[in-house]
Design an enzyme around this catalytic site. Sequence first.
Site, PDB file in Angstrom:
ATOM      1  N   HIS A 109       0.867  -1.183   0.000  1.00 51.23           N
ATOM      2  CA  HIS A 109       0.000   0.000   0.000  1.00 51.23           C
ATOM      3  C   HIS A 109       0.909   1.241   0.000  1.00 51.23           C
ATOM      4  CE1 HIS A 109      -2.845   2.890   1.864  1.00 51.23           C
ATOM      5  NE2 HIS A 109      -3.808   2.071   1.534  1.00 51.23           N
ATOM      6  N   GLN A 145      -4.563  -4.995   7.044  1.00 53.17           N
ATOM      7  CA  GLN A 145      -5.578  -5.945   6.547  1.00 53.17           C
ATOM      8  C   GLN A 145      -5.495  -7.294   7.238  1.00 53.17           C
ATOM      9  OE1 GLN A 145      -8.004  -4.969   4.789  1.00 53.17           O
ATOM     10  NE2 GLN A 145      -7.266  -3.113   3.812  1.00 53.17           N
ATOM     11  N   LYS A 172     -10.503  -0.129  10.761  1.00 51.84           N
ATOM     12  CA  LYS A 172     -10.762  -1.317   9.919  1.00 51.84           C
ATOM     13  C   LYS A 172     -11.135  -2.525  10.764  1.00 51.84           C
ATOM     14  CE  LYS A 172      -7.329   0.076   6.443  1.00 51.84           C
ATOM     15  NZ  LYS A 172      -8.078   0.572   5.294  1.00 51.84           N
TER      16      LYS A 172
HETATM   17  N1  PLP Z   1      -1.852  -0.749   4.539  1.00 52.05           N
HETATM   18  C1  PLP Z   1      -2.796  -1.497   3.972  1.00 52.05           C
HETATM   19  C2  PLP Z   1      -2.465  -2.876   3.496  1.00 52.05           C
HETATM   20  C3  PLP Z   1      -4.090  -0.976   3.826  1.00 52.05           C
HETATM   21  O1  PLP Z   1      -5.037  -1.701   3.228  1.00 52.05           O
HETATM   22  C4  PLP Z   1      -4.363   0.332   4.295  1.00 52.05           C
HETATM   23  C5  PLP Z   1      -5.710   0.942   4.123  1.00 52.05           C
HETATM   24  O2  PLP Z   1      -6.425   0.690   3.203  1.00 52.05           O
HETATM   25  C6  PLP Z   1      -3.343   1.056   4.884  1.00 52.05           C
HETATM   26  C7  PLP Z   1      -2.091   0.486   5.000  1.00 52.05           C
HETATM   27  C8  PLP Z   1      -3.542   2.452   5.386  1.00 52.05           C
HETATM   28  O3  PLP Z   1      -4.453   2.488   6.421  1.00 52.05           O
HETATM   29  P1  PLP Z   1      -4.894   3.918   7.017  1.00 52.05           P
HETATM   30  O4  PLP Z   1      -5.493   4.689   5.884  1.00 52.05           O
HETATM   31  O5  PLP Z   1      -5.878   3.562   8.074  1.00 52.05           O
HETATM   32  O6  PLP Z   1      -3.658   4.551   7.535  1.00 52.05           O
END
Ligand code: PLP
Length: 410
Positions: A121, A201, A224
């Site tokens: 991500h 996730q 989440k």
């Molecule tokens: N890492 C992964 C694998 C994610 O799916 C997400 C969110 O979709 C994030 C990091 C980032 O999460 P946040 O927006 O809550 O910081």
Amino acid sequence: MDTQAVRRDFPILRQLVHGKPLVYLDSAATSQKPEPVLRALDEYYRTYNANVHRGVHVLSELATERYEAARARVARFIHAPGPESILFVRNTTEAINLVAYAWGRAHLRPGDEVVLNPMEHHSNLIPWQLTARATGAHLRFLDLTPTGEIDWNSVDRVLGPRTRLLAVTQVSNVLGTINPVAELVAAAHRVGALALVDGAQSVPHMPVDVTALDCDFLAFSGHKMLASMGIGVLYGKPDILAEMDPFFGGGEMIDEVTLESATWKEIPWKFEAGTPNVAGAISLAAACNYLDQLGMAQVQEHGSSLAHYALAQMQQIPGVEVYGPPADRPRGALVAFNVRGIHPHDLSTILDQEGIAIRAGHHCAQPIHQWLHIPASARASFYIYNTPAEVDYLIAALQRAKEYFAHVLG
Ligand code: PLP
């Protein structure tokens, strides 16, 4: 797991969207919240809202006690050695930035290497790009197999004496791949590097034991996993956290301050400058209670079997392309896909008319879409309140969308 009983705990699911029952298939973006979490938030604001660690009065003492109890509850949820290894932050993104800034900028030297892979991500990519730029460190990338799993041949090739950190997601938010994190952490340690796990996730969806994984850092987001927005966690091994300098400076994190200098509190507080998200932390503790009552093994089984059920049905529809590991491989609670000839944004708009909420776009993971040679994808993601009947409803709606577009486009 009694899904119908679970659903009764989620008031938001009772509504109609465009006159149809809401089918919420976007929990990988954010989950819905059950009554016990809503009650914990409501109770905090109604009965003991106060700043923590400051006032010596009843409400402040109660708020402080519950905030610190939440830290201990989260530690138990991920099997951390103790509450001092749990830092409350805003989200996964902030947790990873904290490591990239507070650890990365102090430890990385020109020529050092941080190892990532194409399925990360942007939260676990951009902070390292910025830190590499600031320190002269290099980013290196593991390869993926054609089915979107880490290619072990590349692990031995890429990890080496210059590796300082391996940062890897436990579950891909696009492919659904579940990475063998314990083995990757061990490989990083063999070359003397630290390992950071992005648990955004995974922590909401499967049992995660940081002691068994032996990871040095784990980042995840409360929103989440049934808790409110604006609360997240960075777990760090206590000896590593103790040695790191703070990320933010300000109130709460200091011991003694003069005009010229300051000393810090112990961990975890030296990393929590300013007024924290007390209500968020308390909601996260309530979420951990809720999930542990269901049992994380059952939570994983439920989400993964819905994803496999959706995958199997999508594979039967001509013109639907699904991404990630094949049906006989483990999978997180999501499926990303495309319907030939329909842009994912158009598809999600059509599905929205049917009451179905999915996500469309690059899901903050452009490199994996480049790797797949697609600009974007649609994603259905599942959680404890979803049912096989909702998957059937999605599949029927996909069929209708396909027929509609075939008709319109001639
Ligand atoms: N890492 C992964 C694998 C994610 O799916 C997400 C969110 O979709 C994030 C990091 C980032 O999460 P946040 O927006 O809550 O910081």
